[in-house]
Design a protein around this motif. Sequence first.
Motif, short mmCIF file in Angstrom:
data_model
loop_
_atom_site.label_atom_id
_atom_site.label_comp_id
_atom_site.label_asym_id
_atom_site.label_seq_id
_atom_site.Cartn_x
_atom_site.Cartn_y
_atom_site.Cartn_z
N THR A 91 0.82 -1.21 0.00
CA THR A 91 0.00 0.00 0.00
C THR A 91 0.86 1.26 0.00
O THR A 91 2.00 1.26 0.46
N ALA A 92 0.26 2.33 -0.51
CA ALA A 92 0.92 3.64 -0.54
C ALA A 92 -0.14 4.72 -0.42
O ALA A 92 -1.33 4.48 -0.62
N VAL A 93 0.32 5.92 -0.10
CA VAL A 93 -0.54 7.09 -0.01
C VAL A 93 0.16 8.22 -0.77
O VAL A 93 1.37 8.42 -0.62
N VAL A 94 -0.60 8.94 -1.60
CA VAL A 94 -0.06 10.06 -2.36
C VAL A 94 -0.92 11.29 -2.09
O VAL A 94 -2.15 11.24 -2.25
N ARG A 95 -0.26 12.37 -1.66
CA ARG A 95 -0.95 13.65 -1.45
C ARG A 95 -0.51 14.59 -2.56
O ARG A 95 0.68 14.68 -2.86
N PHE A 96 -1.49 15.27 -3.17
CA PHE A 96 -1.16 16.14 -4.29
C PHE A 96 -2.01 17.40 -4.28
O PHE A 96 -3.10 17.43 -3.73
N LYS A 97 -1.44 18.44 -4.86
CA LYS A 97 -2.15 19.71 -5.11
C LYS A 97 -2.68 19.61 -6.53
O LYS A 97 -1.99 19.13 -7.43
N CYS A 98 -3.89 20.10 -6.71
CA CYS A 98 -4.51 20.00 -8.02
C CYS A 98 -5.45 21.18 -8.23
O CYS A 98 -6.22 21.53 -7.33
N THR A 99 -5.35 21.79 -9.39
CA THR A 99 -6.28 22.84 -9.79
C THR A 99 -6.86 22.45 -11.13
O THR A 99 -6.12 22.17 -12.07
N ALA A 100 -8.17 22.42 -11.20
CA ALA A 100 -8.85 22.07 -12.45
C ALA A 100 -9.58 23.31 -12.96
O ALA A 100 -10.28 23.98 -12.21
N THR A 101 -9.38 23.61 -14.23
CA THR A 101 -10.10 24.70 -14.88
C THR A 101 -11.28 24.10 -15.61
O THR A 101 -11.12 23.22 -16.46
N PHE A 102 -12.47 24.56 -15.25
CA PHE A 102 -13.71 24.06 -15.84
C PHE A 102 -14.31 25.13 -16.74
O PHE A 102 -14.19 26.32 -16.49
N ARG A 103 -14.96 24.67 -17.78
CA ARG A 103 -15.71 25.58 -18.63
C ARG A 103 -16.94 24.84 -19.16
O ARG A 103 -16.88 24.09 -20.12
N ALA A 104 -18.05 25.06 -18.49
CA ALA A 104 -19.32 24.48 -18.92
C ALA A 104 -19.87 25.32 -20.06
O ALA A 104 -19.53 26.51 -20.20
N LEU A 105 -20.70 24.73 -20.87
CA LEU A 105 -21.31 25.41 -22.00
C LEU A 105 -22.01 26.68 -21.53
O LEU A 105 -22.83 26.66 -20.62
N GLY A 106 -21.64 27.81 -22.10
CA GLY A 106 -22.27 29.09 -21.77
C GLY A 106 -21.71 29.76 -20.53
O GLY A 106 -22.23 30.79 -20.10
N THR A 117 -5.76 13.36 -1.23
CA THR A 117 -4.85 12.32 -0.80
C THR A 117 -5.48 11.00 -1.19
O THR A 117 -6.63 10.74 -0.84
N LEU A 118 -4.76 10.18 -1.94
CA LEU A 118 -5.30 8.91 -2.41
C LEU A 118 -4.50 7.73 -1.87
O LEU A 118 -3.28 7.81 -1.74
N SER A 119 -5.20 6.65 -1.61
CA SER A 119 -4.56 5.38 -1.27
C SER A 119 -4.35 4.59 -2.55
O SER A 119 -5.17 4.66 -3.47
N LEU A 120 -3.27 3.84 -2.58
CA LEU A 120 -2.99 2.97 -3.71
C LEU A 120 -2.61 1.59 -3.20
O LEU A 120 -2.10 1.45 -2.09
#
Length: 141
Positions: A91-106, A117-120
């Motif tokens: 098992t492992a654990v990974v912590r990450f920074k993430c920014t998602a740019t969204f653009r919905a229609l209109g 933080t995710l387990s693997l």
Amino acid sequence: MSRAALIMVLGLGLFAGCYGPKSDPEGTVKSFYSAIEAEEWMTLHEMIDPESLQKSGGPGRAAAFYYSIYQDIQDLDLTIEESLVTRPDETAVVRFKCTATFRALGEMPHDNDCSDTLSLRYHDGKWYIMIPGTEGLRPKI
């Protein structure tokens, strides 16, 4: 175009579209979010732990889960902050920074924080992501 150049371009194209579990936890997380950014919903299950996938309802349900969150994604910026193998070859654990740019229609583009933080879990030389809620206790580093 010469035959050698054509083979190189085709090889790079195949490599660029190669998603899947990796031999290190960080690589699997990056590959997973690259597939999300490319809207490759039906390849996500290849990077999810089989037991976690079964608990979540299978590949279609997993794809639908991530699609519902990231369907309007335009860009994703991910940086691994910390990775910890909690049990070697298990098992492992990974912590990450993430920014998602969204653009919905209109709508105008807007950024959302997708840090997590995710387990693997380790199988056959590769690391697989545990879908949140299927791995038991929430991982912490």
